[in-house]
Design an enzyme around this catalytic site. Structure first.
Site, PDB file in Angstrom:
ATOM      1  N   ARG A 120       0.862  -1.067   0.189  1.00 42.90           N
ATOM      2  CA  ARG A 120      -0.500   0.024  -0.028  1.00 42.90           C
ATOM      3  C   ARG A 120       1.086   1.128  -0.143  1.00 42.90           C
ATOM      4  O   ARG A 120       0.409   2.499  -0.690  1.00 42.90           O
ATOM      5  CB  ARG A 120      -0.991   0.135   1.016  1.00 42.90           C
ATOM      6  CG  ARG A 120      -2.232  -0.729   0.985  1.00 42.90           C
ATOM      7  CD  ARG A 120      -2.812  -1.367   2.511  1.00 42.90           C
ATOM      8  NE  ARG A 120      -1.516  -2.652   2.822  1.00 42.90           N
ATOM      9  CZ  ARG A 120      -1.813  -3.640   2.573  1.00 42.90           C
ATOM     10  NH1 ARG A 120      -2.990  -3.592   1.368  1.00 42.90           N
ATOM     11  NH2 ARG A 120      -0.870  -4.278   2.713  1.00 42.90           N
ATOM     12  N   THR A 121       2.036   1.459   1.169  1.00 39.91           N
ATOM     13  CA  THR A 121       1.971   2.402   1.209  1.00 39.91           C
ATOM     14  C   THR A 121       3.311   2.640  -0.142  1.00 39.91           C
ATOM     15  O   THR A 121       2.989   4.203  -1.282  1.00 39.91           O
ATOM     16  CB  THR A 121       3.472   2.264   2.236  1.00 39.91           C
ATOM     17  OG1 THR A 121       2.943   2.270   3.335  1.00 39.91           O
ATOM     18  CG2 THR A 121       3.992   3.518   2.390  1.00 39.91           C
ATOM     19  N   LYS A 173      26.162  -4.942  -0.843  1.00 38.62           N
ATOM     20  CA  LYS A 173      27.828  -4.420  -0.938  1.00 38.62           C
ATOM     21  C   LYS A 173      28.267  -4.368  -0.012  1.00 38.62           C
ATOM     22  O   LYS A 173      29.290  -4.161  -0.036  1.00 38.62           O
ATOM     23  CB  LYS A 173      28.161  -4.008  -2.698  1.00 38.62           C
ATOM     24  CG  LYS A 173      27.486  -5.000  -3.612  1.00 38.62           C
ATOM     25  CD  LYS A 173      28.150  -3.582  -4.343  1.00 38.62           C
ATOM     26  CE  LYS A 173      27.142  -4.083  -5.685  1.00 38.62           C
ATOM     27  NZ  LYS A 173      28.004  -3.046  -7.332  1.00 38.62           N
ATOM     28  N   ARG A 218      11.640   3.783   3.647  1.00 38.74           N
ATOM     29  CA  ARG A 218      11.033   2.440   4.565  1.00 38.74           C
ATOM     30  C   ARG A 218      12.228   1.568   5.155  1.00 38.74           C
ATOM     31  O   ARG A 218      13.097   1.309   3.794  1.00 38.74           O
ATOM     32  CB  ARG A 218       9.951   1.955   3.776  1.00 38.74           C
ATOM     33  CG  ARG A 218       9.681   0.344   4.932  1.00 38.74           C
ATOM     34  CD  ARG A 218       8.394  -0.015   5.206  1.00 38.74           C
ATOM     35  NE  ARG A 218       6.793   0.451   4.724  1.00 38.74           N
ATOM     36  CZ  ARG A 218       6.404   0.019   5.251  1.00 38.74           C
ATOM     37  NH1 ARG A 218       5.241  -0.961   4.867  1.00 38.74           N
ATOM     38  NH2 ARG A 218       4.780   0.461   5.295  1.00 38.74           N
ATOM     39  N   HIS A 227       5.298   5.867  11.128  1.00 40.66           N
ATOM     40  CA  HIS A 227       4.739   6.086  10.350  1.00 40.66           C
ATOM     41  C   HIS A 227       3.382   7.084  10.346  1.00 40.66           C
ATOM     42  O   HIS A 227       2.074   6.972   9.910  1.00 40.66           O
ATOM     43  CB  HIS A 227       4.261   4.450  10.040  1.00 40.66           C
ATOM     44  CG  HIS A 227       3.240   4.219   8.679  1.00 40.66           C
ATOM     45  ND1 HIS A 227       3.475   4.699   7.843  1.00 40.66           N
ATOM     46  CD2 HIS A 227       3.150   2.646   8.213  1.00 40.66           C
ATOM     47  CE1 HIS A 227       3.032   4.091   6.483  1.00 40.66           C
ATOM     48  NE2 HIS A 227       3.178   2.489   7.167  1.00 40.66           N
TER      49      HIS A 227
HETATM   50  C1  NCD Z   1       1.750  -1.068   7.880  1.00 40.69           C
HETATM   51  C2  NCD Z   1       3.038  -0.465   8.117  1.00 40.69           C
HETATM   52  O1  NCD Z   1       4.022  -1.276   7.220  1.00 40.69           O
HETATM   53  O2  NCD Z   1       3.229  -0.174   8.931  1.00 40.69           O
HETATM   54  N1  NCD Z   1       1.663  -1.433   7.506  1.00 40.69           N
HETATM   55  C3  NCD Z   1       1.201  -0.199   5.989  1.00 40.69           C
HETATM   56  O3  NCD Z   1       1.646   0.845   5.782  1.00 40.69           O
HETATM   57  N2  NCD Z   1      -0.470   0.316   5.747  1.00 40.69           N
HETATM   58  C4  NCD Z   1       1.170  -2.426   9.785  1.00 40.69           C
HETATM   59  C5  NCD Z   1       1.331  -3.660   9.270  1.00 40.69           C
HETATM   60  O4  NCD Z   1       2.771  -3.204   8.557  1.00 40.69           O
HETATM   61  O5  NCD Z   1       1.239  -3.743   9.915  1.00 40.69           O
END
Ligand code: NCD
Length: 304
Positions: free
Chosen positions: A53-54, A82, A103, A131
């Site tokens: 999703r992100t 590397k 991320r 997040h």
């Molecule tokens: C979440 C995350 O990555 O923290 N996912 C997301 O970005 N919608 C929640 C999760 O992984 O449970």
């Protein structure tokens, strides 16, 4: 937007939140009006952890603003393999892009990386830390369905390792929500988050059973047990499968209860909830596009 980087929900004031949400609502109403807004703009995508999703909604957001992405791809296929440091990777990629989305599994990584770059950097999840863009789309969804006035929310599941929870809890102090945290004892909020909430004057209660509070809630935010963050698999097994809801569980809830989940779900929400009016988690995921368009537009300094 007065922030160079978006690292934590703690940096967002009520005014910042309203600015992004109002702008997202304008975009959602007429996305075509924003289609050429950021032509020739490139967003650098640095995902050191899995994401659907992100990553996809940031990509869609940048493209819907007329721009494009440059993507590091998987860690396996990058120079990280590397032995390149994160600081070096971001310093290189800022030369290829106008803003960065990161991320990374290490808590604090986004803050650290932001200190090495001049382009805006957005934290898309740093380990069990924060997040903030998930929080913005969560708030958009809450505002759309329940509103911010006199809001009572239950946040259930993995409160210890869930970064979406840590971000959302901070942000909710801006709207004076009553927050009920429901989890097994071993997965309660980290002390640091609880301390910050206390400092911010948040109204917080902790519970081990949902039935203690369900009937009071306007919103129930369910989360996945973050299996990948448990140092010991046996600890995960002790709590796995607890804290599930189905349509029977919701019988004692308010008729207009909004059920949310950042997704992906494993088994926390039975599929029979999907067909009820409570279920807003797919709408929530879709809100990621206008909300991330709004945020990108604001940090890239688009002409009004
Ligand atoms: C979440 C995350 O990555 O923290 N996912 C997301 O970005 N919608 C929640 C999760 O992984 O449970």
């Amino acid at each position: 937007m007065r922030h160079d980087h978006i690292i934590s929900a703690k940096q967002l004031s009520r005014a910042d939140i309203e600015e992004v949400l109002d702008h997202a609502a304008d975009i959602a109403e007429d996305p075509a009006a924003f289609a050429d807004r950021h032509a020739n703009t490139l967003l650098g995508m640095l995902f050191f952890e899995p994401s659907t999703r992100t990553k996809m909604s940031f990509t869609a957001a940048m493209k819907r603003l007329g721009g494009d992405i440059v993507d590091m791809g998987s860690v396996e296929s990058s120079s990280v393999k590397k032995g390149e440091s994160l600081a070096d990777t971001v310093r290189v990629v800022e030369g290829y892009a106008d803003a960065l989305v990161l991320r990374h599994p290490m808590e604090g990584s986004a803050k650290m990386a932001s200190e090495f770059v001049d382009v805006p950097l957005v934290n898309a999840g740093d380990g069990a830390g924060q997040h903030p863009t998930q929080t913005l789309l969560d708030l958009y969804t809450i505002r759309e369905n329940a509103g911010f006035d006199d809001l009572t929310i239950g946040i259930m599941g993995d409160l210890k390792y869930g970064r979406t929870v840590h971000s959302l809890a901070h942000a909710l102090t801006n709207v004076d929500a009553r927050q009920h945290f429901v989890s097994p004892e071993s997965l309660q909020l980290p002390r640091s988050v609880r301390y910050d909430l206390h400092q911010e004057g948040a109204e917080v209660r902790e519970h081990t059973g949902l039935e203690e509070v369900l009937s009071e809630l306007d919103v129930l935010y369910v989360t996945r047990i973050q299996r990948e963050r448990f140092p010991d698999e046996s600890e995960y097994r002790e709590v796995a499968g607890q804290y599930q809801i189905d349509s029977d569980t919701l019988a004692s809830a308010k008729d207009d209860l909004t059920v949310m989940h950042p997704l992906p779900r494993v088994d926390e929400i039975a599929h029979d909830v999907d067909a009820t009016d409570h279920a807003k988690y797919f709408q929530q995921a879709h809100n990621g596009v206008p909300v991330r368009m709004a945020l990108l537009d604001l940090i890239l300094g688009g002409e009004p």
